[in-house]
Design a protein around this motif. Structure first.
Motif, PDB file in Angstrom:
ATOM      1  N   ASP A 198       3.732  -6.945  -0.178  1.00 25.71           N
ATOM      2  CA  ASP A 198       4.025  -5.585  -0.644  1.00 25.71           C
ATOM      3  C   ASP A 198       4.489  -4.737   0.545  1.00 25.71           C
ATOM      4  O   ASP A 198       5.515  -4.053   0.477  1.00 25.71           O
ATOM      5  CB  ASP A 198       2.766  -4.982  -1.295  1.00 25.71           C
ATOM      6  N   HIS A 202       8.060  -2.910   1.219  1.00 23.09           N
ATOM      7  CA  HIS A 202       8.234  -1.486   1.555  1.00 23.09           C
ATOM      8  C   HIS A 202       9.180  -1.337   2.736  1.00 23.09           C
ATOM      9  O   HIS A 202      10.086  -0.507   2.723  1.00 23.09           O
ATOM     10  CB  HIS A 202       6.884  -0.851   1.935  1.00 23.09           C
ATOM     11  N   HIS A 267      10.917  -2.616  -6.236  1.00 21.95           N
ATOM     12  CA  HIS A 267       9.782  -1.837  -6.736  1.00 21.95           C
ATOM     13  C   HIS A 267       9.992  -1.356  -8.164  1.00 21.95           C
ATOM     14  O   HIS A 267       9.040  -1.305  -8.939  1.00 21.95           O
ATOM     15  CB  HIS A 267       9.481  -0.664  -5.800  1.00 21.95           C
ATOM     16  N   HIS A 281       0.678  -5.947  -8.299  1.00 23.35           N
ATOM     17  CA  HIS A 281       1.847  -5.390  -7.627  1.00 23.35           C
ATOM     18  C   HIS A 281       2.340  -6.288  -6.479  1.00 23.35           C
ATOM     19  O   HIS A 281       3.537  -6.563  -6.369  1.00 23.35           O
ATOM     20  CB  HIS A 281       1.505  -3.991  -7.107  1.00 23.35           C
ATOM     21  N   MET A 285       5.944  -8.188  -5.981  1.00 24.92           N
ATOM     22  CA  MET A 285       6.791  -7.948  -4.808  1.00 24.92           C
ATOM     23  C   MET A 285       7.188  -9.258  -4.148  1.00 24.92           C
ATOM     24  O   MET A 285       8.342  -9.471  -3.794  1.00 24.92           O
ATOM     25  CB  MET A 285       6.053  -7.065  -3.778  1.00 24.92           C
TER      26      MET A 285
HETATM   27 FE   FE2 Z   1       4.622  -1.414  -3.149  1.00 24.94          FE
END
Ligand code: FE2
Lengths: 393, 189
Positions: A198, A202, A267, A281, A285
């Motif tokens: 994740d 980002h 996302h 999540h 990802m």
């Molecule tokens: Fe995230």
């Protein structure tokens, strides 16, 4: 940088490293706090992490105003209102969030309710809608991924209306983030891998998004390097404190990056997968990142070429001709995913993650309405999202 | 010797003030123009109709310049989008420009909708998912309003100009907008 103008806002004080936690009373005093409310989840209470936080108050001349330890996996308005009522009842004046993304977002939600004079969160949803000063918020993350300790974003589900309320405001950035290796060393391998992916997503999306700027770029690159150097080793040897701390730093840096440059298509689709299939999540990802990178490849060619350096290393970068660097960057991500899969059975496809193809239409529709898509360098319509999902299956 | 100014009385040169009034007037015109184009395009464009079908009856969309600048209000009434004029304090979704200049640049196709967001030129009060629907609608309206070369600059992906799209573009320019001049604003709720 893609535009001739940018904004960067990061008023967060970061305490990172050994014994960082012990500074908590000092920071509370500095912020003029008398009775902070600690918000956390049951599991962390049971494994003794919360006790470690409580211990630093011993003889420090400041007491906890109260504690709420029942934050569920997905933060909701119901819980937020419940905690806000407790906050008022106990006459607290600040919040301490100990936990992962949902705890931190819940604390942010509580802060909105108790600071903005508005009991209905729905009335405040949107971007830049919080106009009153907030209560002090100190965040102690126990996962290394969401980066919520450094972001201006909070997502809270409204279970009654079946919608996720998104809030973005500079006022949501916490006052202090405390990264202490003791707080993340209990994270199991699969969760470590997923949250690490994740954070990597980002950083990659922040580096290639429409809002990218020199400062977010610097944070994103630093985060990617730290993840490359530490993610796999932490998944293999969870007790390595230095590596754990490095990952926590990476997650925070990636959080600073995407709080100032936003995320993109990975996302948007990942949030939709979470809403429709309840896919964690981080797992979403991990599965989607290489496919999202491929989708943006043409438009973000130069950015991906540059990312090969932090994703691989100087030797690989120098040995790869410029035209081949973007593809090599995607290949490095795929290799990392395969290695993680060998170590902890992190799913590498939507099929392995248990997603049903019949849900694609709903996922694509939801993803189209996700704000992150606005900042993706390439436009995506329903069919594009469908294709991306099909490729990732 | 120092000059003491009363609170808020910094002198603004006349040239700046008049320029500001001209910009204000231009933006009001542009708001009206885009509003009319939106209504006209929404009559025929399938994509726009699909988006509007997802908006609840009575939904009010407002574009405005902070804090008290020009406004554009559009409302969904009886299944169709209606022009609600240039003032109103109630809206379900407000897209608020932080400066007049930013709004002018967006409405004169010198700034794309996505860049306006990426550069923090706007704030959104309301549901972000609905704002995404507005984003798609606005892109489509721009596609009908603008010549290809300008549309390419502000749209991340320009749809192909098919015969049907050309007809809608003609309708927007030669029927929708001129008719808007003669139809009074309906303020009935
Ligand atoms: Fe995230």
């Amino acid at each position: 940088m893609k535009a001739n103008y940018f904004e960067f806002h990061n008023p967060l004080k970061i305490l990172s490293g050994d014994q960082a936690l012990e500074n908590l009373p000092y920071e509370l005093e500095r912020l003029g706090v008398k009775a902070p409310l600690l918000v956390t989840e049951r599991q962390l209470l049971e494994i003794g992490l919360v006790a470690q936080v409580a211990a630093v108050f011993a003889g420090a001349g400041i007491k906890l105003g109260g504690m709420f330890s029942e934050v569920p996996v997905d933060s909701s308005t119901q819980v937020v209102n419940q905690i806000a009522a407790l906050f008022r009842e106990l006459q607290c004046d600040a919040l301490i969030a100990v936990g992962g993304g949902s705890v931190i977002d819940t604390a942010k939600g509580v802060n909105i309710v108790v600071s903005q004079g508005q009991d209905d969160l729905v009335a405040l949803m949107g971007a830049e809608t919080l106009h009153r000063p907030m209560k002090p918020l100190i965040v102690i993350p126990t996962t290394a991924g969401t980066g919520s300790e450094a972001t201006r974003v909070a997502v809270i589900a409204d279970l009654k209306r079946q919608v996720k309320l998104a809030f973005t405001s500079h006022r949501l950035i916490p006052d202090v983030a405390i990264l202490d290796p003791r707080m993340t060393c209990t994270l199991p391998p699969l969760l470590t891998a997923a949250t690490g992916m994740d954070a990597l997503t980002h950083a990659v999306e922040a580096y290639t998004g429409l809002q990218k700027n020199p400062l977010s770029d610097a944070c994103a690159v630093a985060a990617i390097e730290l993840i490359r150097e530490n993610l796999l080793s932490v998944v293999i040897r969870g007790e390595d404190r230095q590596a754990r701390l490095a990952l926590a730093n990476a997650a925070l840096l990636a959080g600073v990056a995407f709080s100032n440059s936003m995320v993109g298509i990975v996302h948007a689709v990942g949030h939709a997968l979470g809403a429709v299939c309840h896919l964690p999540h981080g797992v979403a990802m991990a599965v989607l990142l290489p496919f999202g990178m491929e989708y943006n490849l043409k438009s973000s060619f130069a950015d991906y070429a540059a990312l090969l350096l932090p994703l691989a290393d100087a030797e690989v970068y120098a040995a790869t001709p410029h035209a081949a660097r973007p593809a090599a960057a995607i290949a490095v991500v795929r290799t990392l995913l395969q290695e993680l899969q060998q170590q902890c059975e992190l799913p590498c496809s939507l099929r392995e993650a248990g997603v049903n193809q019949t849900q694609f239409a709903e996922i694509a529709d939801k993803a189209l309405d996700d704000g992150a898509l606005l900042f993706n360098p390439v436009e995506a319509d329903r069919e594009d999202l469908f294709n991306l999902l099909r490729n990732a299956w | 010797m120092s000059t003491v100014l009363g609170t808020g009385t910094l002198p603004v040169p006349l040239s700046v003030r008049s320029q500001r009034s001209v910009q204000d007037f231009m933006l009001r015109m542009l708001f009206w123009l885009v509003g009319q184009a939106f209504l006209a395009a929404a009559r025929w464009d399938k994509g726009l109709r699909r988006e509007l079908a997802g908006w609840e009856e009575g939904f009010v969309l407002r574009f405005m310049v902070a804090p008290v600048g020009p406004m554009l209000l559009l409302k969904k009434r009886q299944g169709r989008l209606r022009y609600q004029g240039g003032s109103g304090s109630q809206a379900d979704l407000t897209i608020c420009f932080k400066t007049l200049g930013a709004a002018l640049r967006l409405f004169t196709a010198r700034l794309s909708f996505s860049d306006a967001f990426a550069q923090h030129r706007v704030s959104v009060v309301g549901d972000v998912a609905r704002a995404m629907s507005v984003y798609r609608c606005f892109n489509q309206v721009q596609f009908y309003l603008l010549p290809g070369i300008m549309a390419r600059k502000v749209l991340k992906r320009k749809p192909p100009l098919t015969f049907g799209a050309l007809l809608i573009r003609c309708y927007v320019w030669f029927v929708g907008i001129p008719c808007g001049l003669f139809i009074p604003i309906r303020r009935r709720m």
